[in-house]
Design a protein around this motif. Sequence first.
Motif, PDB file in Angstrom:
ATOM      1  N   THR A  22       0.859  -1.183   0.000  1.00  0.00           N
ATOM      2  CA  THR A  22       0.000   0.000   0.000  1.00  0.00           C
ATOM      3  C   THR A  22       0.895   1.232   0.000  1.00  0.00           C
ATOM      4  OG1 THR A  22      -0.039   0.186   2.408  1.00  0.00           O
ATOM      5  CG2 THR A  22      -1.702  -1.248   1.396  1.00  0.00           C
ATOM      6  N   VAL A  23       0.286   2.394  -0.087  1.00  0.00           N
ATOM      7  CA  VAL A  23       1.069   3.631  -0.034  1.00  0.00           C
ATOM      8  C   VAL A  23       1.913   3.664   1.237  1.00  0.00           C
ATOM      9  CG1 VAL A  23       0.938   6.143   0.186  1.00  0.00           C
ATOM     10  CG2 VAL A  23      -0.526   4.961  -1.456  1.00  0.00           C
ATOM     11  N   GLU A  24       1.299   3.281   2.352  1.00  0.00           N
ATOM     12  CA  GLU A  24       2.028   3.276   3.621  1.00  0.00           C
ATOM     13  C   GLU A  24       3.195   2.291   3.578  1.00  0.00           C
ATOM     14  OE1 GLU A  24      -1.218   2.994   3.294  1.00  0.00           O
ATOM     15  OE2 GLU A  24      -2.029   4.800   4.237  1.00  0.00           O
ATOM     16  N   ASP A  25       2.969   1.129   2.952  1.00  0.00           N
ATOM     17  CA  ASP A  25       4.045   0.132   2.832  1.00  0.00           C
ATOM     18  C   ASP A  25       5.189   0.676   1.977  1.00  0.00           C
ATOM     19  OD1 ASP A  25       2.634  -1.747   4.327  1.00  0.00           O
ATOM     20  OD2 ASP A  25       1.628  -2.557   2.556  1.00  0.00           O
ATOM     21  N   TRP A  26       4.839   1.317   0.870  1.00  0.00           N
ATOM     22  CA  TRP A  26       5.867   1.842  -0.040  1.00  0.00           C
ATOM     23  C   TRP A  26       6.701   2.923   0.641  1.00  0.00           C
ATOM     24  CZ3 TRP A  26       1.581   2.882  -4.192  1.00  0.00           C
ATOM     25  CH2 TRP A  26       1.076   1.657  -4.639  1.00  0.00           C
ATOM     26  N   GLU A  27       6.027   3.761   1.413  1.00  0.00           N
ATOM     27  CA  GLU A  27       6.741   4.855   2.081  1.00  0.00           C
ATOM     28  C   GLU A  27       7.740   4.333   3.113  1.00  0.00           C
ATOM     29  OE1 GLU A  27       3.440   8.483   1.902  1.00  0.00           O
ATOM     30  OE2 GLU A  27       3.373   7.028   3.547  1.00  0.00           O
ATOM     31  N   ALA A  28       7.444   3.162   3.693  1.00  0.00           N
ATOM     32  CA  ALA A  28       8.299   2.619   4.757  1.00  0.00           C
ATOM     33  C   ALA A  28       9.255   1.532   4.271  1.00  0.00           C
ATOM     34  CB  ALA A  28       7.421   2.056   5.879  1.00  0.00           C
ATOM     35  N   ALA A  29       9.149   1.155   2.996  1.00  0.00           N
ATOM     36  CA  ALA A  29       9.900   0.003   2.490  1.00  0.00           C
ATOM     37  C   ALA A  29      11.380   0.305   2.268  1.00  0.00           C
ATOM     38  CB  ALA A  29       9.275  -0.483   1.190  1.00  0.00           C
ATOM     39  N   SER A  30      12.185  -0.751   2.360  1.00  0.00           N
ATOM     40  CA  SER A  30      13.611  -0.667   2.037  1.00  0.00           C
ATOM     41  C   SER A  30      13.764  -0.723   0.518  1.00  0.00           C
ATOM     42  CB  SER A  30      14.352  -1.839   2.674  1.00  0.00           C
ATOM     43  OG  SER A  30      13.931  -3.063   2.075  1.00  0.00           O
ATOM     44  N   PHE A  58       2.450   3.958  -7.598  1.00  0.00           N
ATOM     45  CA  PHE A  58       3.671   3.456  -6.971  1.00  0.00           C
ATOM     46  C   PHE A  58       4.871   4.310  -7.374  1.00  0.00           C
ATOM     47  CE2 PHE A  58       7.576   0.982  -7.310  1.00  0.00           C
ATOM     48  CZ  PHE A  58       7.692   0.445  -6.039  1.00  0.00           C
ATOM     49  N   LEU A  59       4.980   4.609  -8.648  1.00  0.00           N
ATOM     50  CA  LEU A  59       6.124   5.381  -9.136  1.00  0.00           C
ATOM     51  C   LEU A  59       6.122   6.804  -8.573  1.00  0.00           C
ATOM     52  CD1 LEU A  59       6.138   4.155 -12.841  1.00  0.00           C
ATOM     53  CD2 LEU A  59       7.825   3.607 -11.070  1.00  0.00           C
ATOM     54  N   ILE A  60       4.953   7.412  -8.499  1.00  0.00           N
ATOM     55  CA  ILE A  60       4.880   8.774  -7.957  1.00  0.00           C
ATOM     56  C   ILE A  60       5.228   8.784  -6.473  1.00  0.00           C
ATOM     57  CG2 ILE A  60       3.239  10.591  -7.308  1.00  0.00           C
ATOM     58  CD1 ILE A  60       2.036  10.382 -10.074  1.00  0.00           C
ATOM     59  N   VAL A  61       4.702   7.814  -5.742  1.00  0.00           N
ATOM     60  CA  VAL A  61       4.976   7.752  -4.304  1.00  0.00           C
ATOM     61  C   VAL A  61       6.453   7.502  -4.035  1.00  0.00           C
ATOM     62  CG1 VAL A  61       4.561   6.413  -2.193  1.00  0.00           C
ATOM     63  CG2 VAL A  61       2.647   7.033  -3.671  1.00  0.00           C
ATOM     64  N   THR A  62       7.079   6.694  -4.883  1.00  0.00           N
ATOM     65  CA  THR A  62       8.472   6.305  -4.632  1.00  0.00           C
ATOM     66  C   THR A  62       9.487   7.198  -5.339  1.00  0.00           C
ATOM     67  OG1 THR A  62       8.341   4.666  -6.429  1.00  0.00           O
ATOM     68  CG2 THR A  62       7.878   3.916  -4.179  1.00  0.00           C
ATOM     69  N   GLY A  63       9.012   8.276  -5.980  1.00  0.00           N
ATOM     70  CA  GLY A  63       9.957   9.277  -6.472  1.00  0.00           C
ATOM     71  C   GLY A  63      10.078   9.457  -7.966  1.00  0.00           C
ATOM     72  N   ASP A  64       9.486   8.584  -8.763  1.00  0.00           N
ATOM     73  CA  ASP A  64       9.568   8.735 -10.222  1.00  0.00           C
ATOM     74  C   ASP A  64       8.265   9.352 -10.720  1.00  0.00           C
ATOM     75  OD1 ASP A  64      10.121   8.649 -12.889  1.00  0.00           O
ATOM     76  OD2 ASP A  64      10.586   6.502 -12.970  1.00  0.00           O
ATOM     77  N   ALA A  65       8.074  10.633 -10.407  1.00  0.00           N
ATOM     78  CA  ALA A  65       6.813  11.304 -10.710  1.00  0.00           C
ATOM     79  C   ALA A  65       6.550  11.402 -12.207  1.00  0.00           C
ATOM     80  CB  ALA A  65       6.798  12.695 -10.081  1.00  0.00           C
ATOM     81  N   GLU A  66       7.576  11.666 -12.985  1.00  0.00           N
ATOM     82  CA  GLU A  66       7.396  11.834 -14.431  1.00  0.00           C
ATOM     83  C   GLU A  66       6.825  10.568 -15.064  1.00  0.00           C
ATOM     84  OE1 GLU A  66       7.803  14.463 -16.347  1.00  0.00           O
ATOM     85  OE2 GLU A  66       8.565  15.833 -14.809  1.00  0.00           O
ATOM     86  N   GLU A  67       7.436   9.441 -14.767  1.00  0.00           N
ATOM     87  CA  GLU A  67       6.975   8.179 -15.352  1.00  0.00           C
ATOM     88  C   GLU A  67       5.618   7.783 -14.777  1.00  0.00           C
ATOM     89  OE1 GLU A  67       6.979   4.704 -17.727  1.00  0.00           O
ATOM     90  OE2 GLU A  67       7.912   6.689 -17.844  1.00  0.00           O
TER      91      GLU A  67
END
Length: 368
Positions: A22-30, A58-67
């Motif tokens: 989930t969004v919360e999982d992605w934010e806390a993931a290694s 997933f990409l936006i949350v983890t930093g690849d906003a453009e893609e």
Amino acid sequence: MSFLKKILGGINYNSAKNLYGTVEDWEAASPSELKKYKENIAQAVEAKHITPGMLGRFLIVTGDAEEGERILNNAVQDGVENAEKDYSDTLAYYYVQKGKYNTAVTQDKWFNKWINASEKCVEQGQKNAESSLANIYTTCYGINDSEFENIVGRIVDLFEVATTKHQSMAALNYGRFIESTLSSDDYRRRNTPNYRSLQDAEIYFIQAVKDEKGTQFEESAHNSLVSFYSSLVNIRLHEILDSYFKQEEFSTTSKETVSIYQNGLKYLKQKDEVSKAVKKSLDNYMAHFDFVILASILRKNKDFKEIADNYVWQVSKKHFPNAHVTIPKDECLTEMTTYFMGNEDELIKEHNFSQAFYDFIEKILAKA
């Protein structure tokens, strides 16, 4: 997590959560966990087990906003079910995280696509779509923006529908919009037909208390309503400052203000620091209102006229910028309090002094 459930459809939720997160999982993931989530999501999208919306988010949350934005936008263009909802929700998350969920966002390259997707959500009858879009407009456009007057009618229409449907945050945000914008002095001076009285916000704040009961916004709804009543008491306070030196009758205003104050107390829920601050403001305005009433009574006594006038001048220095103050405010309050305590039985026949007034008196006496 509701976003995840919508995308996954009939897939077992717990199993899918372990696979895709989930969004919360992605934010806390290694990094290694993120890599695995991404692989699982990409494979599921390719196999058409889930929609591209999850990969875009997933990409936006983890930093690849453009893609991520590109994937979400392509889904909209391809007519993927709920793609507009995915786009609207994800871009809202992105702008909040980047500190751009404000008037500056109107200059962002994705803003128009975000608005179009959000408008489409309204057409599609998506849950809370009107409330969400109204919030976007009120957050991103201020009364000093050239587009505001053209869009304010749309905002009001959205809020009217949203409050009728009792959508999340609709009544609360509508009340706030009326209070902070449509009823503001700045907006009134523009002589626009969209100006509203501050009093118009009350029914929406009351509805918000009911609509948000049991939600994470319940406390906020109560605080907003009490703060609204505090503002009304403050307005009444400044009205009697104008009337004081004209020696006008205060009985009607006094009864109305006492009623407003009591309404504020009725809806108060003191559980956090915000609630305490809201009550402090309400009590402060009411106590000073009562002291102005007391001053108007004491002013009839020539021995107290100077004390009473000096106190009133200092309630709001902006109100009386040219007043010639000869007695400090604290000294005025002490003298008035001493007189009140010695003549309470007679004075309470002329005015129903509030508990806030008595609490304020205790503080004055404690300092004496």
